[in-house]
Design an enzyme around this catalytic site. Structure first.
Site, PDB file in Angstrom:
ATOM      1  N   PRO B  64      -1.762  27.537 -30.924  1.00  0.00           N
ATOM      2  CA  PRO B  64      -0.465  27.700 -30.267  1.00  0.00           C
ATOM      3  C   PRO B  64       0.468  26.616 -30.791  1.00  0.00           C
ATOM      4  O   PRO B  64       0.076  25.452 -30.877  1.00  0.00           O
ATOM      5  CB  PRO B  64      -0.789  27.504 -28.790  1.00  0.00           C
ATOM      6  CG  PRO B  64      -2.077  26.753 -28.748  1.00  0.00           C
ATOM      7  CD  PRO B  64      -2.828  27.170 -29.983  1.00  0.00           C
ATOM      8  N   HIS B  65       1.671  26.978 -31.207  1.00  0.00           N
ATOM      9  CA  HIS B  65       2.582  25.971 -31.756  1.00  0.00           C
ATOM     10  C   HIS B  65       4.020  26.416 -31.611  1.00  0.00           C
ATOM     11  O   HIS B  65       4.300  27.612 -31.474  1.00  0.00           O
ATOM     12  CB  HIS B  65       2.268  25.688 -33.224  1.00  0.00           C
ATOM     13  CG  HIS B  65       2.484  26.863 -34.135  1.00  0.00           C
ATOM     14  ND1 HIS B  65       1.573  27.888 -34.257  1.00  0.00           N
ATOM     15  CD2 HIS B  65       3.499  27.166 -34.970  1.00  0.00           C
ATOM     16  CE1 HIS B  65       2.028  28.779 -35.124  1.00  0.00           C
ATOM     17  NE2 HIS B  65       3.190  28.365 -35.565  1.00  0.00           N
ATOM     18  N   ALA B  66       4.932  25.463 -31.639  1.00  0.00           N
ATOM     19  CA  ALA B  66       6.354  25.782 -31.576  1.00  0.00           C
ATOM     20  C   ALA B  66       7.161  24.600 -32.059  1.00  0.00           C
ATOM     21  O   ALA B  66       6.743  23.456 -31.926  1.00  0.00           O
ATOM     22  CB  ALA B  66       6.775  26.131 -30.141  1.00  0.00           C
TER      23      ALA B  66
END
Lengths: 519, 150
Positions: B64-66
């Site tokens: 999960p990344h942003a």
């Protein structure tokens, strides 16, 4: 084998780099060489022209558009999403090897890839076997190559607007006759005054399908300069460049600076954003830099410069040129025709072109139909000459330019001079003088032949109204041949000299821009 | 530059099997240390990215990344799950979960660290080491060695 690859994903912080690593591992494991360009957030070291030229195949592992894709035109390509590269890079590398082998086995493909390994501006990149330039020159040539890539990025995004808008307008003339422009936008046509249609809802009812075609086409054309400018800035400074680039381009249109103004505003916006990105800011401000601060400051700076520094001199120069032309009216007529031809071709819809066209309209209003004929013919020549050149010497042009050349036939025949912009914007110093030579020939010949046109636009489709139509067409054809000949000559000279002396190509576009600011 | 990861951001025994729940748990640790200024905003950015395309990749990995305006420093949160958490990979649930938080306006130097991290994730030896470690400090040391070569 040697491969190059580009990886890109929506966020640009994880998959882009994982895919790059996976491809490198898989290629090395299979005994190949690979260079990967990661188009992620942490900037990307672009692949060198030499790497691209030497590559047997290209792998695109991307979920978003690959920037500057035209660099790879003609190479065997394998395209997949980033996840495919991460999960099974070995399969992608194998596909690339297969694509490279089958391209090598097919003579036509090999020829295609050899000829399109040209630079984005139409000049050939140094061939792999060419000797390395001296180090000092290399840096210089690098700047020129980058500049050409920036311009070509803008041009490649603009071409669909030119093609779609131009052809729609041409069809509108075919369906609705040459008066359709006046019917929709207002103005005089052959003594009849039209008010124009201000409410788009009335278009279909009052001007029919031709009016709708014209309106859609001219709306696409309104975007030429903003898109050119915005995507030059995008090529330079990535996404934050788009807003100031497009705003600068809209202002370039508003001040009548044409596509040369768009080149200036795009480069300005790109440089301003590149500068702003370098500024170190406190943590708290960093978050709002790309969304608020950079676009805000860059839009204002570029807008101010375009309106005040570029806009006012252009307006002054235009009124100066108009007076000067009026003073020449009593002189040698064919010289005036040639001069108008030079002006029509100089900036293709820009300020100088407008002065010449307006002069033609004014002459028409006072009953002189010869000048109008010269202006219209000289405005048809540029796209036609370029289209001819792309057919006569295909190898001098990139694939994108050859495609633009196909549309240019119809645009030229319809007196839509903008068809020349993709070529002129990508390589101004070679293309613009060639266009001017051809259009000057046409303008002078039309006046010498005494051909007349009572219509201010419509191109070949109003040839029925033209006086001495055959000689008129001879003049257009002569200009076409001159433009084509000049362009093939200068492009070929640059091609032969380039490996030995890269400097002229490197500084050429800059000189073109200085000329634009003065004009 | 602040540490990419500290022992506070490591959870070697993740509870729960829901993508959102696990991600939120790791993100909370980042928010607690001031790496994330607005937890809900950051979670919304993560959800948006996840919705574009699930971040699970083959080999039991979820990332999960942003890039988010609510992130103050490039930060890595790491969690290990025995039972596995579905991150949408075709070959099953993820056992190693990397929460990558990138600031929206980060400069190249900062973001290149994350690029280097992402590249290391493709190395089987790195993955195996992370499966084998027994305490949070070892994870921190491992990341430092692999990503920074220190």
């Amino acid at each position: 084998m040697k491969f190059v690859a580009v990886t890109a994903c929506p966020t640009g912080i994880a998959h882009t780099y994982m895919a790059a690593e996976a491809l490198e591992q898989a290629a090395t494991a299979a005994g190949h060489e690979i260079s990967v360009e990661t188009q992620g957030s942490a900037g990307s070291a672009p692949l060198s022209a030499d790497d691209i030229a030497a590559a047997d195949a290209v792998v695109f592992a991307a979920d978003v558009d690959v920037r500057d894709r035209e660099r790879f035109a003609g190479k065997p390509q394998v395209t997949a999403g980033v996840k495919a590269a991460i999960n099974d890079a070995a399969a992608l590398v194998e596909q690339a090897a297969t694509a490279a082998r089958s391209a090598a086995d097919t003579p036509t493909d090999t020829a295609a890839s050899a000829e399109t390994s040209e630079g984005p501006g139409g000049e050939p990149e140094p061939v792999p076997s060419a000797p390395e330039p001296e180090t000092a020159v290399d840096a210089h040539a690098g700047a020129g190559t980058r500049l050409r890539q920036w311009l070509m990025t803008g041009v490649s995004y603009m071409i669909p607007f030119v093609a779609a808008g131009g052809i729609l307008i041409a069809v509108a003339f075919l369906v609705g006759g040459a008066e359709i422009a006046a019917v929709v936008d207002g103005g005089d046509f052959r003594g009849v005054h039209y008010d124009g249609i201000s409410d788009p809802a009335d278009l279909l009812g009052e001007a029919g399908i031709a009016g709708v075609l014209f309106k859609v086409g001219s709306t696409a054309f309104d975007m030429l300069v903003p898109i050119l400018s915005g995507f030059i800035a995008f090529g330079m400074a990535d996404r934050p460049g788009i807003a100031p680039g497009i705003v600068g381009g809209l202002l370039a249109s508003a001040i009548g600076a044409g596509f040369l103004g768009g080149l200036v505003s795009g480069l300005l916006a790109g440089f301003v954003v590149m500068g702003l990105k370098r500024i170190k800011v406190p943590r708290g401000v960093a978050g709002v830099m790309p969304v608020v601060v950079i676009p805000l400051v860059a839009c204002f700076v570029v807008g101010l410069l375009m309106l005040v520094v570029v806009g006012e001199p252009i307006a002054a120069a235009q009124s100066g040129m108009t007076d000067w032309l009026a003073g020449l009216s009593g002189g040698t007529a064919w010289l005036l025709g040639g001069l108008l031809g030079l002006m029509m071709a100089f900036d293709t819809g820009g300020p100088v072109n407008k002065v010449a066209y307006t002069f033609g309209i004014a002459a028409l209003a006072s009953g002189d139909t010869v000048i109008m004929a010269a202006v219209m013919a000289a405005g048809m020549t540029p796209p036609l000459g370029l289209a001819l050149a792309t057919v006569v010497r295909r190898r001098l042009f990139t694939r994108a330019e050859r495609d633009a050349g196909k549309a240019a036939w119809l645009l030229g025949l319809s007196f839509i001079t903008e068809g020349a912009i993709p070529f002129a914007a990508a390589d101004p110093l070679r293309v613009i003088p060639s266009l001017m030579a051809g259009s000057a020939t046409t303008g002078a010949l039309v006046v010498a032949f005494g051909a007349t046109s009572p219509a201010p636009h419509g191109g070949i489709w109003v040839v029925g109204l033209v006086g001495s139509p055959l000689l008129y067409l001879v003049a257009v054809a002569a200009g076409m041949v001159v433009t084509c000949g000049c362009l093939v000559a200068v492009k070929s000279i640059g091609r032969r000299e380039r490996p030995a002396r890269p400097e002229p190509a490197a500084v050429a576009p800059e000189q073109g821009l200085i000329g634009a600011q003065q004009g | 530059m602040a540490e990419l990861i500290t022992a506070d951001f490591v959870d070697l025994d993740l509870r729960g099997s829901d993508r959102e729940e696990v991600t939120a748990g790791l993100a909370r640790q980042l928010a607690g240390a001031g790496r994330v200024s607005d937890l809900d905003g950051f979670l919304a950015d993560l959800r948006e990215r996840e919705a574009q395309m699930p971040t699970g990749i083959e080999g039991g990995i979820g990332i999960p990344h942003a890039r988010s305006a609510h992130v103050t420093e490039p930060t890595l949160g790491f969690g290990r799950s025995k039972s596995g958490v579905d991150f949408g990979a075709s070959d099953g649930p993820a056992h190693l979960i990397f929460l990558i938080a990138a600031p929206e306006g980060g400069d190249d130097e900062h973001l290149s660290v994350l690029g280097a991290l992402a590249r290391r994730l493709m190395h089987q030896s790195f993955r195996q080491s992370l499966l084998d470690v027994s305490d949070a400090e070892s994870v921190v040391r491992l990341v430092r060695e692999e990503v920074f070569g220190q």
